[in-house]
Design a protein around this motif. Sequence first.
Motif, PDB file in Angstrom:
ATOM      1  N   ASP A  81     -30.721  -4.591 -28.966  1.00  0.00           N
ATOM      2  CA  ASP A  81     -31.114  -4.109 -30.392  1.00  0.00           C
ATOM      3  C   ASP A  81     -32.338  -3.322 -30.527  1.00  0.00           C
ATOM      4  O   ASP A  81     -33.437  -3.922 -29.860  1.00  0.00           O
ATOM      5  CB  ASP A  81     -30.895  -5.181 -31.369  1.00  0.00           C
ATOM      6  N   CYS A  82     -32.604  -2.607 -31.467  1.00  0.00           N
ATOM      7  CA  CYS A  82     -33.920  -1.936 -31.553  1.00  0.00           C
ATOM      8  C   CYS A  82     -35.041  -2.786 -31.940  1.00  0.00           C
ATOM      9  O   CYS A  82     -34.538  -3.336 -33.088  1.00  0.00           O
ATOM     10  CB  CYS A  82     -33.680  -0.540 -32.378  1.00  0.00           C
ATOM     11  N   CYS A  89     -35.995  -1.304 -35.891  1.00  0.00           N
ATOM     12  CA  CYS A  89     -35.174  -1.467 -37.249  1.00  0.00           C
ATOM     13  C   CYS A  89     -33.772  -2.084 -36.721  1.00  0.00           C
ATOM     14  O   CYS A  89     -32.788  -2.324 -37.788  1.00  0.00           O
ATOM     15  CB  CYS A  89     -34.864   0.141 -37.179  1.00  0.00           C
ATOM     16  N   GLU A 109     -31.250  -1.753 -35.019  1.00  0.00           N
ATOM     17  CA  GLU A 109     -29.972  -0.929 -34.805  1.00  0.00           C
ATOM     18  C   GLU A 109     -29.363  -1.348 -33.171  1.00  0.00           C
ATOM     19  O   GLU A 109     -30.373  -1.438 -32.336  1.00  0.00           O
ATOM     20  CB  GLU A 109     -30.249   0.584 -35.137  1.00  0.00           C
ATOM     21  N   GLU A 110     -28.160  -1.276 -33.177  1.00  0.00           N
ATOM     22  CA  GLU A 110     -27.718  -1.399 -31.845  1.00  0.00           C
ATOM     23  C   GLU A 110     -28.003  -0.268 -30.885  1.00  0.00           C
ATOM     24  O   GLU A 110     -27.880   0.790 -31.352  1.00  0.00           O
ATOM     25  CB  GLU A 110     -26.318  -1.570 -31.685  1.00  0.00           C
ATOM     26  N   CYS A 132     -33.261   4.812 -29.849  1.00  0.00           N
ATOM     27  CA  CYS A 132     -32.472   4.381 -31.025  1.00  0.00           C
ATOM     28  C   CYS A 132     -32.060   5.384 -31.882  1.00  0.00           C
ATOM     29  O   CYS A 132     -32.736   6.435 -32.091  1.00  0.00           O
ATOM     30  CB  CYS A 132     -33.248   3.565 -31.883  1.00  0.00           C
ATOM     31  N   ASN A 169     -31.245   5.372 -34.683  1.00  0.00           N
ATOM     32  CA  ASN A 169     -31.682   5.496 -36.125  1.00  0.00           C
ATOM     33  C   ASN A 169     -32.917   5.740 -36.414  1.00  0.00           C
ATOM     34  O   ASN A 169     -33.209   6.565 -37.257  1.00  0.00           O
ATOM     35  CB  ASN A 169     -31.327   3.751 -36.579  1.00  0.00           C
TER      36      ASN A 169
END
Length: 252
Positions: free
Chosen positions: A5-6, A9, A11-12, A18, A20
Motif C-alpha cells: 500500500d502507498c 495515501c 492506496e493499493e 501510486c 492515486n
Amino acid sequence: MKHSDCLNCNEELKGKFCSNCGQKADTHRITISHFLMHDVLHGVRHFDKGLLFTLKEAIVRPGKAALDYISGKRVRYYNVFYLSLLLIALNLLLNHFYDSWIGETHTEVDQDKVSAFFLQYVKLILFAFIPVLALNAQLLFRRFRLNWAEQLILAGINYIGILLLALFFFLFRTLTEMAVAEGFSSVMKAAFGFAMFLFPIWTYFNASRGFYSIGQFTWRIIIFYVLVIVEFTAFLFALLYFFGQRDFSVNI
C-alpha cells in the motif's frame, strides 16, 4: 523497499508509482547514505516541488509534518536539507542588502571578534547544531522510534521554522525601521528572539502528541534545553579559545 500500500495515501500499489497520488512505490527508510545519495540530489533536481507546502507545514505543524515525511508521506514535501540551505542563503542575502541600505554593520569597533563572528554566522552556526539537536532528541524522545538520520529530518524542519521566523523579523524590521520608535523596535526584536528560542518546544510538542503526556513531555523538553545550553556554551568557549581571548565578558 516496496510496499503493498502507498505510504502517502494508503492506496493499493500496482506498479512503480501510486495511481492515486503519484508517490513512488519504493519509498525507503531514511538513512545517512540514502539521505545523501538520493534526497539531497533529488532536491536539487526538483526545486519547486512542494516548496510552499513544506514552508507552511514547518510553521503550522512542524513535528507532525516531520513524522509524516519520515513515515513515507513525501510526495507533497520539498527536501528538508536543501530547503534549509536555500533559506540560509536567502537570510544572508537579505541581511547583506539591508546592512548596505541602512548602513548598519555587525563588526563595529566596540565589538569583540567572537561577538562579530557569532552575529555574522549565527544561522550557519545553528545549522551546524542540527546534528547535535537530533542526537539530544534521539536520547530523550525514544518513543518516536526514529534513528539519528530520521531525527535529522525532525531537527531540520524545526530549523526551517526558525529561519522563517527570522525572515518574518527581517521583513518587520525593514518595514518599520523608519516608522516606529527605537524602544518599540527593541521590544519587537526581543519578542522575535524569544519566539525563535522557544520554537523547538512547539516542534517537539507537536510531534509528541500520542507519544507522551504533558508531564512526560515537559521534563524531556527541559532536559533538552539544558543540554542545548550546555553544548552551546561549550561551543562559545571553544570560540574564545580559538580567537585567543581570555576576557570572558563577551557581549553577545
